[in-house]
Design a protein around this motif. Structure first.
Motif, PDB file in Angstrom:
ATOM      1  N   MET A 284      -3.359   4.182   9.905  1.00 37.04           N
ATOM      2  CA  MET A 284      -4.794   3.911   9.746  1.00 37.04           C
ATOM      3  C   MET A 284      -5.599   5.201   9.700  1.00 37.04           C
ATOM      4  SD  MET A 284      -4.767   0.778   9.169  1.00 37.04           S
ATOM      5  CE  MET A 284      -6.531   0.503   9.035  1.00 37.04           C
ATOM      6  N   GLU A 285      -5.203   6.206  10.462  1.00 33.42           N
ATOM      7  CA  GLU A 285      -5.874   7.515  10.398  1.00 33.42           C
ATOM      8  C   GLU A 285      -5.648   8.135   9.031  1.00 33.42           C
ATOM      9  OE1 GLU A 285      -8.469  10.109  11.681  1.00 33.42           O
ATOM     10  OE2 GLU A 285      -7.559   8.996  13.339  1.00 33.42           O
ATOM     11  N   ALA A 286      -4.421   8.054   8.522  1.00 30.89           N
ATOM     12  CA  ALA A 286      -4.118   8.589   7.189  1.00 30.89           C
ATOM     13  C   ALA A 286      -4.913   7.840   6.123  1.00 30.89           C
ATOM     14  CB  ALA A 286      -2.616   8.496   6.911  1.00 30.89           C
TER      15      ALA A 286
ATOM     16  N   ALA B 137       5.269  11.593   4.385  1.00 21.31           N
ATOM     17  CA  ALA B 137       4.909  10.258   3.891  1.00 21.31           C
ATOM     18  C   ALA B 137       3.491  10.231   3.331  1.00 21.31           C
ATOM     19  CB  ALA B 137       5.067   9.222   5.007  1.00 21.31           C
ATOM     20  N   VAL B 138       2.570  10.887   4.001  1.00 23.84           N
ATOM     21  CA  VAL B 138       1.195  10.947   3.489  1.00 23.84           C
ATOM     22  C   VAL B 138       1.164  11.734   2.188  1.00 23.84           C
ATOM     23  CG1 VAL B 138      -1.182  11.664   3.941  1.00 23.84           C
ATOM     24  CG2 VAL B 138       0.195  10.705   5.807  1.00 23.84           C
TER      25      VAL B 138
ATOM     26  N   HIS C 282       0.860  -1.187   0.000  1.00 21.02           N
ATOM     27  CA  HIS C 282       0.000   0.000   0.000  1.00 21.02           C
ATOM     28  C   HIS C 282       0.899   1.241   0.000  1.00 21.02           C
ATOM     29  CE1 HIS C 282      -2.748   3.116   1.339  1.00 21.02           C
ATOM     30  NE2 HIS C 282      -3.715   2.331   0.878  1.00 21.02           N
ATOM     31  N   PRO C 283       0.536   2.286  -0.742  1.00 19.97           N
ATOM     32  CA  PRO C 283       1.380   3.501  -0.804  1.00 19.97           C
ATOM     33  C   PRO C 283       1.744   4.084   0.561  1.00 19.97           C
ATOM     34  CG  PRO C 283      -0.330   3.611  -2.470  1.00 19.97           C
ATOM     35  CD  PRO C 283      -0.624   2.385  -1.643  1.00 19.97           C
ATOM     36  N   LEU C 284       0.841   4.028   1.521  1.00 24.54           N
ATOM     37  CA  LEU C 284       1.177   4.565   2.843  1.00 24.54           C
ATOM     38  C   LEU C 284       2.281   3.742   3.496  1.00 24.54           C
ATOM     39  CD1 LEU C 284      -2.358   5.476   4.188  1.00 24.54           C
ATOM     40  CD2 LEU C 284      -0.484   7.084   3.747  1.00 24.54           C
ATOM     41  N   LYS C 285       2.163   2.444   3.446  1.00 22.86           N
ATOM     42  CA  LYS C 285       3.199   1.600   4.044  1.00 22.86           C
ATOM     43  C   LYS C 285       4.526   1.766   3.306  1.00 22.86           C
ATOM     44  CE  LYS C 285       0.610  -2.078   6.320  1.00 22.86           C
ATOM     45  NZ  LYS C 285       0.344  -3.530   6.363  1.00 22.86           N
ATOM     46  N   ARG C 286       4.466   1.848   1.988  1.00 27.83           N
ATOM     47  CA  ARG C 286       5.695   2.016   1.205  1.00 27.83           C
ATOM     48  C   ARG C 286       6.398   3.336   1.548  1.00 27.83           C
ATOM     49  NH1 ARG C 286       2.845   1.072  -3.537  1.00 27.83           N
ATOM     50  NH2 ARG C 286       3.641   3.045  -4.291  1.00 27.83           N
TER      51      ARG C 286
END
Length: 152
Positions: free
Chosen positions: A106-108, A143-144, A83-87
Motif C-alpha cells: 500500500m505504501e508502494a 518488485a516495485v 495489479h502490477p504490484l501484487k503480480r
C-alpha cells in the motif's frame, strides 16, 4: 462515545458502530472483517497497518475512525489481484512470513500514485519507514521497480 459511522472502503459504503476515537485499523479488521490490513506495533512505527486515505498512505492504527468519515479508504483488498504490484510480489517471491507485505504494497501504491516512475533511491526512501522482520527489503525494492516498468 459510541456512534454510527459511514465509511467508504474499497468503493463500498459500510455503516459501523464504533467509538469516535477507535483506531480505523480495529474498525476495519474487527468490525468489518477486512483482515488484510495488519496490526504490528500500534504506535505507527512499523507500517503493517498502512492503507490509503484518498491518495495518501496512512498508518491506520493512529487514525481515529471519526477522521476517516467522508474519505475514500483503500485497503490491500481494494487493489485488484492483477495489479502490477501484487503480480511482481508473487513473481519475485517477496514475502517470507508476509505479515508486513500489505502495508509495504500500500505504501508502494501511494508512491506510484504520486510518481509513476520513481527512481530506486525514491523507492528505498519511501519504504524505509516500514519494518520487515524477515529482511526481504531487496526483493521489495525489486518488485516495485519491476512493477513500474520491467526493471529488475
Amino acid at each position: 462515545m459510541v456512534k454510527d459511522f459511514e465509511l467508504r472502503i474499497n468503493g463500498r459504503v459500510y455503516r459501523v458502530r464504533a467509538f469516535e476515537d477507535e483506531p480505523l485499523l480495529w474498525v476495519i479488521r474487527e468490525r468489518l472483517r477486512l483482515t488484510g490490513t495488519k496490526f504490528g506495533c500500534g504506535i505507527g512505527v512499523c507500517g503493517a497497518c498502512t492503507l490509503l486515505v484518498g491518495r495518501q498512505a496512512v498508518r491506520s492504527c493512529l487514525l481515529p475512525v471519526k477522521d476517516a468519515v467522508g474519505k475514500e479508504i483503500t485497503t490491500i483488498e481494494g487493489l485488484p489481484s492483477n495489479h502490477p504490484l501484487k503480480r511482481t510480489w508473487i513473481e519475485l517471491q517477496v514475502p517470507q512470513c508476509g505479515y508486513c507485505q500489505p502495508g509495504q504494497i500500500m505504501e508502494a501504491y501511494a508512491l506510484l500514485l504520486e510518481n509513476p516512475r520513481p527512481t530506486r533511491e525514491q523507492i528505498v526512501q519511501r519504504l524505509s519507514s516500514h519494518l520487515c522482520r524477515c529482511g526481504t527489503y531487496n526483493r521489495i525494492v525489486r518488485a516495485v521497480e519491476r512493477a513500474v516498468g520491467g526493471r529488475t
